[in-house]
Design a protein around this motif. Structure first.
Motif, PDB file in Angstrom:
ATOM      1  N   ASN A   1       0.957  -1.180  -0.131  1.00  0.00           N
ATOM      2  CA  ASN A   1      -0.015  -0.216  -0.156  1.00  0.00           C
ATOM      3  C   ASN A   1       0.825   1.388   0.027  1.00  0.00           C
ATOM      4  O   ASN A   1       0.105   2.371   0.078  1.00  0.00           O
ATOM      5  CB  ASN A   1      -1.127   0.039   1.259  1.00  0.00           C
TER       6      ASN A   1
ATOM      7  N   GLN B   1       2.287   2.530  -2.388  1.00  0.00           N
ATOM      8  CA  GLN B   1       1.938   3.144  -3.658  1.00  0.00           C
ATOM      9  C   GLN B   1       0.811   4.086  -3.652  1.00  0.00           C
ATOM     10  O   GLN B   1       0.715   5.155  -4.194  1.00  0.00           O
ATOM     11  CB  GLN B   1       1.823   1.965  -4.784  1.00  0.00           C
ATOM     12  N   ASP B   2      -0.277   3.572  -2.693  1.00  0.00           N
ATOM     13  CA  ASP B   2      -1.239   4.381  -2.628  1.00  0.00           C
ATOM     14  C   ASP B   2      -1.190   5.936  -1.965  1.00  0.00           C
ATOM     15  O   ASP B   2      -1.727   7.021  -2.696  1.00  0.00           O
ATOM     16  CB  ASP B   2      -2.412   3.793  -1.496  1.00  0.00           C
ATOM     17  N   ALA B   3      -0.343   6.075  -1.258  1.00  0.00           N
ATOM     18  CA  ALA B   3       0.120   7.510  -0.830  1.00  0.00           C
ATOM     19  C   ALA B   3       0.465   8.300  -2.151  1.00  0.00           C
ATOM     20  O   ALA B   3       0.063   9.535  -2.085  1.00  0.00           O
ATOM     21  CB  ALA B   3       1.137   7.450   0.381  1.00  0.00           C
TER      22      ALA B   3
ATOM     23  N   LEU C   1       0.051   7.889  -5.098  1.00  0.00           N
ATOM     24  CA  LEU C   1      -0.971   7.942  -6.182  1.00  0.00           C
ATOM     25  C   LEU C   1      -1.972   9.035  -5.735  1.00  0.00           C
ATOM     26  O   LEU C   1      -2.539   9.677  -6.553  1.00  0.00           O
ATOM     27  CB  LEU C   1      -1.698   6.643  -6.288  1.00  0.00           C
ATOM     28  N   THR C   2      -1.915   9.484  -4.491  1.00  0.00           N
ATOM     29  CA  THR C   2      -2.982  10.554  -4.229  1.00  0.00           C
ATOM     30  C   THR C   2      -2.632  11.748  -4.828  1.00  0.00           C
ATOM     31  O   THR C   2      -3.255  12.654  -5.124  1.00  0.00           O
ATOM     32  CB  THR C   2      -3.265  10.555  -2.653  1.00  0.00           C
ATOM     33  N   ASP C   3      -1.250  12.016  -5.149  1.00  0.00           N
ATOM     34  CA  ASP C   3      -0.561  13.269  -5.457  1.00  0.00           C
ATOM     35  C   ASP C   3      -0.136  12.875  -6.957  1.00  0.00           C
ATOM     36  O   ASP C   3       0.303  13.754  -7.763  1.00  0.00           O
ATOM     37  CB  ASP C   3       0.561  13.736  -4.723  1.00  0.00           C
TER      38      ASP C   3
ATOM     39  N   LYS D   1      -4.246  12.471 -12.775  1.00  0.00           N
ATOM     40  CA  LYS D   1      -5.434  11.877 -13.455  1.00  0.00           C
ATOM     41  C   LYS D   1      -4.902  10.475 -13.679  1.00  0.00           C
ATOM     42  O   LYS D   1      -3.999  10.369 -14.859  1.00  0.00           O
ATOM     43  CB  LYS D   1      -6.143  12.396 -14.517  1.00  0.00           C
ATOM     44  N   HIS D   2      -5.667   9.299 -13.348  1.00  0.00           N
ATOM     45  CA  HIS D   2      -5.117   8.029 -13.590  1.00  0.00           C
ATOM     46  C   HIS D   2      -6.055   6.799 -13.431  1.00  0.00           C
ATOM     47  O   HIS D   2      -6.959   7.396 -12.711  1.00  0.00           O
ATOM     48  CB  HIS D   2      -3.747   7.553 -12.904  1.00  0.00           C
ATOM     49  N   THR D   3      -6.143   5.720 -13.904  1.00  0.00           N
ATOM     50  CA  THR D   3      -6.906   4.516 -13.582  1.00  0.00           C
ATOM     51  C   THR D   3      -5.908   3.271 -13.048  1.00  0.00           C
ATOM     52  O   THR D   3      -4.710   3.607 -13.637  1.00  0.00           O
ATOM     53  CB  THR D   3      -7.851   4.083 -14.277  1.00  0.00           C
TER      54      THR D   3
END
Length: 140
Positions: free
Chosen positions: A90, A92-94, A96-98, A101-103
């Protein structure tokens, strides 16, 4: 026995990028080529017909399935640009918040264009992924 289709090839990365139909996607591919090369220190190689990979590692699953794959990579596909970056946890999650725009999909991040993302965060994701893969597969 299953044989992986995505293998490192001798095809030219530049020829592949030059063959990308969309001028904007082609421009983004060159930008990503620079970012991934600079961040990993590896020369870009084609993996299969459409993945630009950096570095490589050998994996072996408990099932006995094994093969080789790039540490990280990307592909300027028609619909979206695929970024092959997986951290396995997890952390990566932190980031990815910044990221912008992505999926997400398993082991893959999709973007429309480089302008939609924070390239400094991309660099951190690349470093994090390479570290995770090297720790998970020490032979890398």
């Amino acid at each position: 026995m299953y044989e992986t289709k995505t293998k490192e090839t001798e095809h030219s990365v530049i020829e592949f990028i030059e063959g990308v139909e969309s001028p904007k996607k082609r421009e983004d591919a060159y930008r990503l080529l620079d970012i991934f090369t600079e961040t990993t220190g590896y020369e870009a190689k084609m993996w299969g017909p459409s993945i630009i990979g950096f570095g490589s590692y050998h994996y072996k699953y408990a099932s006995g399935h094994e093969g080789d794959a790039p540490l990280v990579g990307f592909s300027p596909r028609k619909a979206k640009i695929s970024l092959y970056i997986a951290t396995g946890d997890n952390t990566q999650d932190a980031l990815l918040t910044d990221f912008g725009k992505h999926t997400l999909a398993k082991g893959c991040i999709y973007i429309n264009k480089v302008a939609d993302i924070d390239t400094e965060v991309l660099k951190k994701l690349i470093v994090q992924c390479a570290k995770f893969v090297r720790e998970t597969y020490p032979e890398a």
